[in-house]
Design a protein around this motif. Structure first.
Motif, PDB file in Angstrom:
ATOM      1  N   CYS A  71       0.609  -1.671   0.003  1.00  0.00           N
ATOM      2  CA  CYS A  71      -0.151  -0.050   0.008  1.00  0.00           C
ATOM      3  C   CYS A  71       1.054   1.551   0.021  1.00  0.00           C
ATOM      4  N   VAL A  72       1.334   0.844   1.147  1.00  0.00           N
ATOM      5  CA  VAL A  72       2.791   2.340   1.191  1.00  0.00           C
ATOM      6  C   VAL A  72       3.585   2.733  -0.395  1.00  0.00           C
ATOM      7  N   VAL A  73       4.331   1.506  -0.842  1.00  0.00           N
ATOM      8  CA  VAL A  73       4.898   2.009  -2.407  1.00  0.00           C
ATOM      9  C   VAL A  73       4.094   2.161  -3.309  1.00  0.00           C
ATOM     10  N   SER A  74       2.843   1.239  -3.281  1.00  0.00           N
ATOM     11  CA  SER A  74       1.058   2.031  -4.362  1.00  0.00           C
ATOM     12  C   SER A  74       1.356   3.544  -4.382  1.00  0.00           C
ATOM     13  N   ILE A  75       0.913   4.213  -3.051  1.00  0.00           N
ATOM     14  CA  ILE A  75       0.258   5.660  -2.968  1.00  0.00           C
ATOM     15  C   ILE A  75       2.100   6.690  -3.027  1.00  0.00           C
ATOM     16  N   LEU A  76       2.914   6.085  -3.057  1.00  0.00           N
ATOM     17  CA  LEU A  76       4.090   6.879  -2.699  1.00  0.00           C
ATOM     18  C   LEU A  76       4.406   6.653  -5.203  1.00  0.00           C
ATOM     19  N   GLY A  77       4.771   5.630  -5.644  1.00  0.00           N
ATOM     20  CA  GLY A  77       4.170   5.265  -6.761  1.00  0.00           C
ATOM     21  C   GLY A  77       4.218   6.184  -7.889  1.00  0.00           C
ATOM     22  N   ASN A  78       2.459   6.276  -7.348  1.00  0.00           N
ATOM     23  CA  ASN A  78       1.775   6.543  -8.011  1.00  0.00           C
ATOM     24  C   ASN A  78       1.293   8.179  -8.345  1.00  0.00           C
ATOM     25  N   SER A  79       2.103   8.164  -6.766  1.00  0.00           N
ATOM     26  CA  SER A  79       2.518   9.642  -6.561  1.00  0.00           C
ATOM     27  C   SER A  79       2.868  10.609  -7.546  1.00  0.00           C
ATOM     28  N   ILE A  80       4.587  10.245  -7.037  1.00  0.00           N
ATOM     29  CA  ILE A  80       5.472  10.837  -7.966  1.00  0.00           C
ATOM     30  C   ILE A  80       5.221  10.209  -9.138  1.00  0.00           C
ATOM     31  N   VAL A 106       2.831  -2.643 -25.549  1.00  0.00           N
ATOM     32  CA  VAL A 106       3.742  -3.539 -23.669  1.00  0.00           C
ATOM     33  C   VAL A 106       2.726  -3.199 -22.937  1.00  0.00           C
ATOM     34  N   SER A 107       3.667  -1.539 -22.552  1.00  0.00           N
ATOM     35  CA  SER A 107       2.609  -1.341 -21.552  1.00  0.00           C
ATOM     36  C   SER A 107       1.310  -1.499 -20.491  1.00  0.00           C
ATOM     37  N   HIS A 108       1.112  -1.139 -21.898  1.00  0.00           N
ATOM     38  CA  HIS A 108      -0.891  -0.519 -21.676  1.00  0.00           C
ATOM     39  C   HIS A 108      -1.129  -2.679 -21.919  1.00  0.00           C
ATOM     40  N   LEU A 109      -0.463  -3.529 -22.774  1.00  0.00           N
ATOM     41  CA  LEU A 109      -1.432  -4.847 -22.056  1.00  0.00           C
ATOM     42  C   LEU A 109      -0.792  -5.090 -21.161  1.00  0.00           C
ATOM     43  N   CYS A 110       0.245  -4.822 -20.580  1.00  0.00           N
ATOM     44  CA  CYS A 110       0.875  -5.726 -19.205  1.00  0.00           C
ATOM     45  C   CYS A 110       0.186  -4.830 -18.043  1.00  0.00           C
ATOM     46  N   PHE A 131       0.030  -1.015  -7.472  1.00  0.00           N
ATOM     47  CA  PHE A 131       0.930  -1.304  -7.001  1.00  0.00           C
ATOM     48  C   PHE A 131       2.776  -1.670  -8.010  1.00  0.00           C
ATOM     49  N   MET A 132       1.630  -2.224  -9.235  1.00  0.00           N
ATOM     50  CA  MET A 132       2.270  -2.819  -9.663  1.00  0.00           C
ATOM     51  C   MET A 132       2.995  -1.984 -11.450  1.00  0.00           C
TER      52      MET A 132
END
Length: 317
Positions: free
Chosen positions: A37-46, A244-248, A288-289
């Motif tokens: 959860c923490v990594v998801s919040i940080l990653g999407n905020s970045i 590729v990115s979108h399909l993933c 997260f991903m």
């Protein structure tokens, strides 16, 4: 399950469920979930910060990516609080109003994410099939209208759910299947006739996840048809690489939902802890991903991130 003989109005209390059989170890089991959860919040905020501040990322694909990151943050904000209450504070009780509100936001942000993935598929179709008209078709005004339509659809499809739930009768205490509230879970706990609620839920899914997934598959069929017609093998590979990115992230979004659906119908009662884990992961894995996939596959995102780190190092020296 509590008896319906003591059913009350919609002002009932719902009990969240953690990992069956692992209640004594909830603190330890929840550590990886909380880290996700923490990594998801940080990653999407970045991701949001980079796209907002870097003019090179003010392109349709990255604007749609910012919409996806915003929906991921909304999904984290909808699910994370009850996970913390349950796993760290041991608080299982959730009043009906809070449960209905959480249900609305979880489903709404899920539908928004699905709609944004469809918009991103449309972006890839235009980029590959009509590259010369790309800038004239996907203008900022067009993208704003698409984003508003996705958001409006999510609200309209989910608004009847909480309203119709208020007319149902529930036991004074009802045990949920997960550590958050979902429409199908609440409908299954009701003591009164739920046919209208079930029909509304089915229509909502068909006109969101069902429609979006079908159109995304159609869009990739059109993309493959266009790519096959490209003479140069190098150009074919280049065109496919942009998808590729979108399909993933499409696979990351839809496959856990499919797996959870199969698990609920086949082995839910045999492996309750696995069912709960899958239920948590199918909401936690996409937020997260998604930033990780785009940081790995997108050169512009990586360059923007490195530029920010370099600028920060220069400022501190």
């Amino acid at each position: 399950m509590f008896s319906c003989n003591t059913s009350t109005s919609a002002h009932s209390t719902f009990l969240l469920t953690g990992f069956p059989g692992l209640e004594a170890s909830h603190h330890w089991v929840s550590i990886p979930i909380n880290l996700i959860c923490v990594v998801s919040i940080l990653g999407n905020s970045i991701i949001l910060f980079l796209i907002r501040t870097d003019p090179a990322l003010h392109e349709p694909m990255y604007i749609f990516l910012s919409m996806l990151a915003a929906s991921d943050l909304g999904l984290c904000a909808s699910t994370f609080p009850t996970m913390v209450r349950l796993f760290w504070l041991g608080a299982r009780e959730l009043p009906f109003d809070l449960c209905a509100a959480q249900m609305f936001f979880i489903h709404a942000f899920t539908y928004v994410e699905s709609g944004v993935l469809l918009a991103m598929a449309f972006d890839r179709i235009v980029a590959i099939r009509n590259p010369l008209q790309y800038a004239t078709i996907l203008t900022h005004s067009a993208m704003a209208k698409m984003g508003a339509a996705v958001l409006l659809r999510a609200v309209l499809l989910n608004l009847p759910g909480p309203i119709l739930l208020r007319r149902l009768l529930f036991p004074q205490f009802s045990v949920l299947s997960h550590c958050y509230c979902l429409h199908c879970d609440l409908v299954g706990l009701a003591c009164s006739d739920t046919r209208v609620n079930s029909l509304v839920g089915l229509v909502s899914i068909l006109f969101s996840l069902g429609l979006d997934s079908s159109l995304i598959m159609l869009s990739y069929a059109l993309i493959l048809r266009t790519v096959v017609g490209i003479a140069s093998p190098g150009e074919r590979l280049k065109a496919l690489n942009t998808c590729v990115s979108h399909l993933c992230i499409v696979l990351i979004f839809y496959l856990p939902k499919l797996g959870l659906s199969v698990l609920h119908r086949v082995e839910k009662h045999s492996y309750p802890a696995l069912a709960v884990l899958m239920a948590n992961l199918h909401f936690l894995v996409p937020p997260f991903m998604n930033p990780i996939v785009y940081c790995i596959k997108s050169k512009q995102i990586r360059q923007g991130l490195l530029k920010r780190f370099h600028q920060k190092r220069v400022d501190t020296t």
